[in-house]
Design a protein around this motif. Structure first.
Motif, PDB file in Angstrom:
ATOM      1  N   THR A  20      45.798  72.963-102.885  1.00 16.88           N
ATOM      2  CA  THR A  20      47.213  73.330-102.991  1.00 16.88           C
ATOM      3  C   THR A  20      47.691  73.281-104.437  1.00 16.88           C
ATOM      4  N   LEU A  21      47.322  72.209-105.164  1.00 16.24           N
ATOM      5  CA  LEU A  21      47.716  72.078-106.586  1.00 16.24           C
ATOM      6  C   LEU A  21      47.140  73.208-107.431  1.00 16.24           C
ATOM      7  N   GLY A  22      45.890  73.568-107.164  1.00 16.80           N
ATOM      8  CA  GLY A  22      45.264  74.663-107.909  1.00 16.80           C
ATOM      9  C   GLY A  22      45.979  75.973-107.698  1.00 16.80           C
ATOM     10  N   VAL A  23      46.339  76.241-106.430  1.00 19.20           N
ATOM     11  CA  VAL A  23      47.054  77.492-106.158  1.00 19.20           C
ATOM     12  C   VAL A  23      48.399  77.528-106.876  1.00 19.20           C
ATOM     13  N   MET A  24      49.113  76.397-106.861  1.00 16.20           N
ATOM     14  CA  MET A  24      50.425  76.349-107.513  1.00 16.20           C
ATOM     15  C   MET A  24      50.315  76.556-109.034  1.00 16.20           C
ATOM     16  N   GLN A  25      49.302  75.948-109.644  1.00 12.58           N
ATOM     17  CA  GLN A  25      49.111  76.089-111.107  1.00 12.58           C
ATOM     18  C   GLN A  25      48.790  77.528-111.474  1.00 12.58           C
ATOM     19  N   THR A  26      47.963  78.147-110.639  1.00 13.10           N
ATOM     20  CA  THR A  26      47.586  79.547-110.905  1.00 13.10           C
ATOM     21  C   THR A  26      48.806  80.452-110.827  1.00 13.10           C
ATOM     22  N   ARG A  27      49.634  80.241-109.785  1.00 12.72           N
ATOM     23  CA  ARG A  27      50.836  81.062-109.663  1.00 12.72           C
ATOM     24  C   ARG A  27      51.790  80.850-110.851  1.00 12.72           C
ATOM     25  N   HIS A  28      51.884  79.603-111.337  1.00  8.15           N
ATOM     26  CA  HIS A  28      52.758  79.309-112.488  1.00  8.15           C
ATOM     27  C   HIS A  28      52.282  80.030-113.750  1.00  8.15           C
ATOM     28  N   ASN A  29      50.974  79.999-113.972  1.00  6.46           N
ATOM     29  CA  ASN A  29      50.418  80.669-115.153  1.00  6.46           C
ATOM     30  C   ASN A  29      50.610  82.181-115.066  1.00  6.46           C
ATOM     31  N   ASP A  30      50.420  82.716-113.848  1.00  5.27           N
ATOM     32  CA  ASP A  30      50.629  84.147-113.678  1.00  5.27           C
ATOM     33  C   ASP A  30      52.067  84.545-113.970  1.00  5.27           C
ATOM     34  N   ALA A  31      53.017  83.720-113.563  1.00  3.85           N
ATOM     35  CA  ALA A  31      54.430  84.015-113.820  1.00  3.85           C
ATOM     36  C   ALA A  31      54.744  83.988-115.320  1.00  3.85           C
ATOM     37  N   ALA A  32      54.171  83.004-116.046  1.00  5.95           N
ATOM     38  CA  ALA A  32      54.412  82.905-117.497  1.00  5.95           C
ATOM     39  C   ALA A  32      53.845  84.108-118.221  1.00  5.95           C
ATOM     40  N   MET A  33      52.630  84.544-117.851  1.00  6.31           N
ATOM     41  CA  MET A  33      52.004  85.690-118.491  1.00  6.31           C
ATOM     42  C   MET A  33      52.798  86.962-118.218  1.00  6.31           C
TER      43      MET A  33
END
Length: 314
Positions: A20-33
Motif C-alpha cells: 500500500t505504501l509503495g503504491v501511494m509513493q508512486t502515485r505521489h511521484n507521478d503527480a509531481a512529475m
C-alpha cells in the motif's frame, strides 16, 4: 496452531502495508512529475504566444537635443577640470624646470648661425638672436677682433660678417658694441643688422633675477652644426657682472640665447671655463644693449600655460 496462525497473519499484514505504501509513493511521484511537465508546457505556450503578437510600428523622431541642467553642469565641470589640469602642469613645469617642447621649437627659429671672416683668411663661427627688423644680438668677440691673450694689439681684423638664412649667407653690418676689449667680459656684446628677415623676434627680459638653481635653456650653433638646445641651472653672479651656470659651452654657442622658463631672452652665452665644457659664463641682457634699435617694439611676452587654457575656454 494458534501461534502459527498469528505469525502468518502478521506476515500477510506487513506485506499488505508495504504494498500500500509503495503504491501511494508512486502515485505521489507521478503527480509531481505531471505538475512539473504542465508548468513547462505552459511556459512554452506563453513564449510562443508572445512572439506571435504583432509589434508596434517604428516611428521617426527628431534629432534635436535639449541641453539639460545636468549637461550644463557637466560642461562647467569639464572647464574647471581643464583649468585645474593646466595649473597643475604649470606648477610641475615650474618645479621641475621644464619648458613646453613646442615653445622651444618656436624659439629655435629665432636664432641663426653667424660666420665672420678675417684678414688672415680664417672663418670663425658663432650664433646670433633675432630682435626684429633685421637686428640681431650677439657677442662682440664674434664680429670684432679683440686684444690677444698677451695683451698686445692684434693685427687681425674682421673683414665681413654674415648670417645663415634659409641655407644662404646674408651680409650683416655691426651697428653697436659693448666696451669689451677682451673676451668673456661684461661688455662683450654686439648688435648687427641685415635686411629685414622673416624670422620670429625674441622677447627680451632684462629684469630676470638669475636666482641660484633657476633652470635655463641655451640655444647655440654648437661646433657649427646648427642651432642645438642645451639645458642647465644658474650658479652665481661673478664680480665682473657675469653669471656662472652648468650648461654646455661648446665652441660656436657664443652669441646664442639663454631663455627663461617663459621662453624670454634673458642672456647671452659668452664663454666657458678653460678645459670644462659644462661650466659656462652668461652675460645677462641689459637695456643699454638695445639703445641703437630705433623704435624697438617688444613682442608680447609668453603667456603661462594656465592663462592660455583659461583664454581658450572663454
Amino acid at each position: 496452531m494458534v501461534r502459527r496462525l498469528v505469525v502468518g497473519s502478521s506476515i500477510v499484514a506487513t506485506a499488505i502495508s508495504c504494498y500500500t505504501l509503495g503504491v501511494m509513493q508512486t502515485r505521489h511521484n507521478d503527480a509531481a512529475m505531471r505538475a512539473s511537465y504542465d508548468a513547462k508546457l505552459e511556459a512554452i505556450r506563453a513564449e510562443v504566444h508572445a512572439q506571435a503578437e504583432p509589434k508596434p510600428a517604428a516611428t521617426a523622431v527628431a534629432t534635436a537635443g535639449i541641453k539639460t541642467a545636468r549637461e550644463n553642469e557637466a560642461g562647467q565641470s569639464a572647464a574647471t577640470r581643464a583649468r585645474m589640469v593646466a595649473e597643475i602642469k604649470e606648477q610641475l613645469q615650474s618645479e621641475m624646470g621644464l619648458l613646453p617642447v613646442n615653445l622651444l621649437r618656436d624659439r629655435r627659429a629665432s636664432f641663426v648661425e653667424l660666420y665672420s671672416y678675417d684678414n688672415f683668411g680664417k672663418t670663425n663661427y658663432g650664433t646670433a638672436g633675432y630682435l626684429g627688423n633685421g637686428y640681431f644680438i650677439t657677442v662682440k668677440h664674434a664680429v670684432v677682433a679683440l686684444r690677444d691673450d698677451d695683451e698686445r694689439a692684434s693685427t687681425r681684423r674682421i673683414t665681413s660678417v654674415k648670417v645663415m638664412y634659409r641655407g644662404k649667407e646674408i651680409p650683416a653690418k655691426v651697428i653697436d658694441t659693448g666696451d669689451a676689449d677682451v673676451e668673456v667680459h661684461s661688455g662683450d656684446w654686439a648688435i648687427i643688422k641685415t635686411r629685414d628677415l622673416d624670422l620670429p623676434p625674441l622677447h627680451v627680459d632684462s629684469a630676470f633675477a638669475y636666482e641660484f638653481a633657476d633652470p635655463i635653456f641655451r640655444l647655440g650653433n654648437d661646433y657649427s652644426k646648427g642651432i642645438i638646445l642645451s639645458t642647465g641651472y644658474v650658479g652665481q653672479r661673478t664680480a665682473n657682472g657675469l653669471v656662472t651656470c652648468l650648461t654646455d659651452g661648446h665652441p660656436g654657442v657664443s652669441g646664442g640665447g639663454v631663455l627663461d622658463q617663459r621662453g624670454n631672452l634673458v642672456g647671452i652665452p659668452i664663454g666657458r671655463m678653460q678645459g670644462d665644457y659644462r661650466f659656462s659664463f652668461i652675460l645677462p641682457i641689459r637695456g643699454e644693449m638695445l639703445r641703437k634699435l630705433p623704435a624697438y617694439e617688444q613682442p608680447e611676452p609668453v603667456h603661462t600655460i594656465a592663462a592660455a587654457a583659461v583664454a581658450d575656454q572663454q
